[in-house]
Write a protein that holds these residues in place. Structure first.
Motif, PDB file in Angstrom:
ATOM      1  N   ASP A 263      22.811  63.350  17.528  1.00 42.79           N
ATOM      2  CA  ASP A 263      23.230  64.801  17.172  1.00 42.79           C
ATOM      3  C   ASP A 263      21.868  65.465  17.019  1.00 42.79           C
ATOM      4  N   LEU A 264      21.027  64.834  16.430  1.00 45.24           N
ATOM      5  CA  LEU A 264      19.651  65.320  15.843  1.00 45.24           C
ATOM      6  C   LEU A 264      18.984  65.758  17.251  1.00 45.24           C
ATOM      7  N   LEU A 265      18.948  64.737  18.160  1.00 49.91           N
ATOM      8  CA  LEU A 265      18.189  64.918  19.533  1.00 49.91           C
ATOM      9  C   LEU A 265      18.759  66.293  20.261  1.00 49.91           C
ATOM     10  N   VAL A 275      11.742  74.951  12.676  1.00 49.83           N
ATOM     11  CA  VAL A 275      12.775  73.931  12.297  1.00 49.83           C
ATOM     12  C   VAL A 275      12.299  72.544  12.816  1.00 49.83           C
ATOM     13  N   LYS A 276      11.818  72.248  14.133  1.00 48.96           N
ATOM     14  CA  LYS A 276      11.499  71.014  14.439  1.00 48.96           C
ATOM     15  C   LYS A 276      10.268  70.514  13.472  1.00 48.96           C
ATOM     16  N   GLN A 277       9.425  71.140  13.223  1.00 49.19           N
ATOM     17  CA  GLN A 277       8.270  70.825  12.215  1.00 49.19           C
ATOM     18  C   GLN A 277       8.634  70.303  11.088  1.00 49.19           C
ATOM     19  N   VAL A 278       9.681  71.070  10.297  1.00 48.32           N
ATOM     20  CA  VAL A 278      10.316  70.774   8.906  1.00 48.32           C
ATOM     21  C   VAL A 278      10.901  69.556   9.372  1.00 48.32           C
ATOM     22  N   LEU A 279      11.691  69.275  10.256  1.00 55.97           N
ATOM     23  CA  LEU A 279      12.436  67.944  10.229  1.00 55.97           C
ATOM     24  C   LEU A 279      11.362  66.928  10.498  1.00 55.97           C
ATOM     25  N   PHE A 280      10.602  67.078  11.310  1.00 53.96           N
ATOM     26  CA  PHE A 280       9.579  65.734  11.829  1.00 53.96           C
ATOM     27  C   PHE A 280       9.028  65.357  10.420  1.00 53.96           C
ATOM     28  N   LYS A 281       8.376  66.256   9.748  1.00 52.68           N
ATOM     29  CA  LYS A 281       7.651  66.192   8.625  1.00 52.68           C
ATOM     30  C   LYS A 281       8.339  65.369   7.531  1.00 52.68           C
ATOM     31  N   ASN A 282       9.783  65.171   7.754  1.00 52.95           N
ATOM     32  CA  ASN A 282      10.674  64.731   6.421  1.00 52.95           C
ATOM     33  C   ASN A 282      11.139  63.183   7.225  1.00 52.95           C
ATOM     34  N   MET A 283      10.751  63.062   8.365  1.00 54.50           N
ATOM     35  CA  MET A 283      11.015  61.696   8.746  1.00 54.50           C
ATOM     36  C   MET A 283       9.990  60.660   8.932  1.00 54.50           C
ATOM     37  N   SER A 284      10.112  59.423   9.309  1.00 50.83           N
ATOM     38  CA  SER A 284       8.985  58.434   9.607  1.00 50.83           C
ATOM     39  C   SER A 284       8.273  58.944  10.770  1.00 50.83           C
ATOM     40  N   GLN A 285       6.899  58.565  10.630  1.00 51.14           N
ATOM     41  CA  GLN A 285       6.256  58.822  11.801  1.00 51.14           C
ATOM     42  C   GLN A 285       6.719  58.207  13.222  1.00 51.14           C
ATOM     43  N   ARG A 286       7.210  57.078  13.099  1.00 52.26           N
ATOM     44  CA  ARG A 286       7.871  56.269  14.171  1.00 52.26           C
ATOM     45  C   ARG A 286       9.223  56.974  14.514  1.00 52.26           C
ATOM     46  N   MET A 287       9.918  57.446  13.751  1.00 54.27           N
ATOM     47  CA  MET A 287      11.113  58.122  14.187  1.00 54.27           C
ATOM     48  C   MET A 287      10.833  59.434  14.923  1.00 54.27           C
ATOM     49  N   ALA A 288       9.751  60.108  14.134  1.00 54.02           N
ATOM     50  CA  ALA A 288       9.289  61.472  14.936  1.00 54.02           C
ATOM     51  C   ALA A 288       8.783  61.257  16.251  1.00 54.02           C
ATOM     52  N   THR A 290       9.331  58.727  18.359  1.00 51.33           N
ATOM     53  CA  THR A 290      10.297  58.501  19.264  1.00 51.33           C
ATOM     54  C   THR A 290      11.449  59.596  19.726  1.00 51.33           C
ATOM     55  N   LEU A 291      11.491  60.617  18.679  1.00 47.93           N
ATOM     56  CA  LEU A 291      12.508  61.752  18.989  1.00 47.93           C
ATOM     57  C   LEU A 291      11.736  62.746  20.127  1.00 47.93           C
ATOM     58  N   ARG A 292      10.378  62.978  19.616  1.00 48.67           N
ATOM     59  CA  ARG A 292       9.626  63.704  20.693  1.00 48.67           C
ATOM     60  C   ARG A 292       9.651  63.134  22.148  1.00 48.67           C
ATOM     61  N   GLU A 293       9.405  61.707  22.058  1.00 50.22           N
ATOM     62  CA  GLU A 293       9.384  61.133  23.415  1.00 50.22           C
ATOM     63  C   GLU A 293      10.824  61.228  24.176  1.00 50.22           C
ATOM     64  N   GLU A 294      11.794  61.176  23.392  1.00 46.65           N
ATOM     65  CA  GLU A 294      13.044  61.228  24.010  1.00 46.65           C
ATOM     66  C   GLU A 294      13.294  62.859  24.441  1.00 46.65           C
ATOM     67  N   MET A 295      12.804  63.787  23.707  1.00 47.37           N
ATOM     68  CA  MET A 295      13.071  65.308  23.828  1.00 47.37           C
ATOM     69  C   MET A 295      12.351  65.477  25.162  1.00 47.37           C
ATOM     70  N   GLU A 296      11.235  64.881  25.448  1.00 49.05           N
ATOM     71  CA  GLU A 296      10.307  65.285  26.466  1.00 49.05           C
ATOM     72  C   GLU A 296      10.970  64.553  27.886  1.00 49.05           C
ATOM     73  N   PHE A 297      11.708  63.613  27.956  1.00 48.47           N
ATOM     74  CA  PHE A 297      12.345  63.097  29.004  1.00 48.47           C
ATOM     75  C   PHE A 297      13.828  63.526  28.987  1.00 48.47           C
TER      76      PHE A 297
END
Length: 338
Positions: A263-265, A275-288, A290-297
């Motif tokens: 859902d988040l993706l 909004v993206k920056q606020v969410l990425f800031k509040n999750m672990s670096q690894r999770m952020a 992973t989400l960036r990579e999945e969004m890219e592809f």
């Protein structure tokens, strides 16, 4: 001073004369604030002007000056204030003549005389009126005024008034005039002759967003019983996905733990960079990462799927708020954190 009959009733020609009198530079600046249709109409009117005598030009400029002056007075203190200033300057007869001549062209919102009043005064003024009358008045006031008035109404009438605001569409100028005259007979009114758009879902959302959480919950619970579809539509619009930026960091972290990554993706597909920056800031670096990579592809997705994912996240936020696990900031006093 007698006005040239050619321009006495034709506002478009008066505007054309005014632009010619003001000169090309000023007219060009005015054109920048007009629509294409207005520009075309004025240009045609200007092209049809031949000789303008000095008397006509002076009359048009004088009428424009009076209109601008009265509009300034009204913006400062309402029609009553404008009338008072004009009476002191020109005497009661001429003041009434100017007000009467110009109110048909002034774009003054109904119930302007209430917009300067304290919400408690407004409450005392209208609380015993019919709910439909209260709804009509609150539709035209500033949202912060309407919110306070709605919060102070008896609980058994709050939902009724909110529902009437939401279902209100267009109100005829005759009805608005009648209500204004009843509520404030001493002030002149200036209502446009077109049917006036008022009320509706957006209006009641603005009002409910300003009330305290207890009042909001009471109204929505009553609406859910009386009109479930309307209640659901209002709730959908009261907090949208982009509003997640108003949550504090701890609340955002709680939301992230509650929602699934799919859902988040999807929700982030059309989200703003803020909004993206606020969410990425509040999750672990690894999770952020992973989400960036999945969004890219991630390939193209249906907009409906994105909106549904955002709606599920918004519903999660509202559920956490109702459970007391997070706080969504509102203007009401019950959202103070201690």
């Amino acid at each position: 001073m007698a006005r040239n009959k050619q321009f006495q009733q034709n506002g478009k020609e008066k505007a054309a004369v005014l632009l010619v009198a003001l000169g090309a530079d000023v007219s060009a600046e005015i054109y920048r604030h007009l629509t294409e249709e207005e520009i075309e109409e004025l240009t045609l009117a200007i092209s049809n002007i031949r000789n303008i005598d000095k008397e006509t030009k002076d009359d048009v400029i004088d009428e424009f000056y009076q209109l601008a002056l009265v509009q300034e007075y009204i913006s400062k203190g309402g029609i009553g204030y404008a009338k008072q200033i004009l009476e002191k300057a020109l005497g009661p007869d001429e003041a009434m003549e100017i007000i009467g001549r110009l109110t048909s062209t002034l774009q003054v919102r109904p119930f302007d005389f209430m917009r300067k009043a304290d919400p408690k005064q407004i409450l005392n003024f209208i609380q015993y009126e019919h709910p439909q009358t209260i709804a009509l008045v609150l539709s035209y006031l500033e949202p912060h005024q309407s919110s306070q008035v709605l919060s102070e109404l008896p609980q058994d009438s709050q939902a009724d008034v909110a529902r009437r605001i939401a279902l209100m569409d267009r109100t005829s100028p005759e009805i608005i005039n009648q209500v204004e005259q009843i509520l404030e007979k001493k002030l002149s009114t200036a209502v446009t002759q077109d049917y006036t758009q008022t009320g509706g879902i957006e209006t009641v959302v603005d009002v409910l967003n300003g009330v305290d959480r207890t009042t909001e919950r009471t109204i929505l619970e009553n609406l859910e019983t009386r009109d479930p579809d309307l209640a659901e539509e209002i709730k959908k619009r009261m907090f949208v996905f982009e509003d997640i930026i108003v949550l504090d960091d701890r609340a955002i972290q709680r939301v992230i733990r509650e929602i699934n990554n799919e859902d988040l993706l999807l929700a982030l597909k059309t989200a703003s960079e803020e909004v993206k920056q606020v969410l990425f800031k509040n999750m672990s670096q690894r999770m952020a990462e992973t989400l960036r990579e999945e969004m890219e592809f991630m390939g193209p997705v249906r907009l409906r799927d994105v909106e549904e994912a955002q709606t599920r996240i918004v519903n999660t936020i509202r559920g956490l708020e109702d459970a007391g696990e997070i706080v969504v900031a509102r203007s009401g006093g019950d959202d103070v954190i201690v």
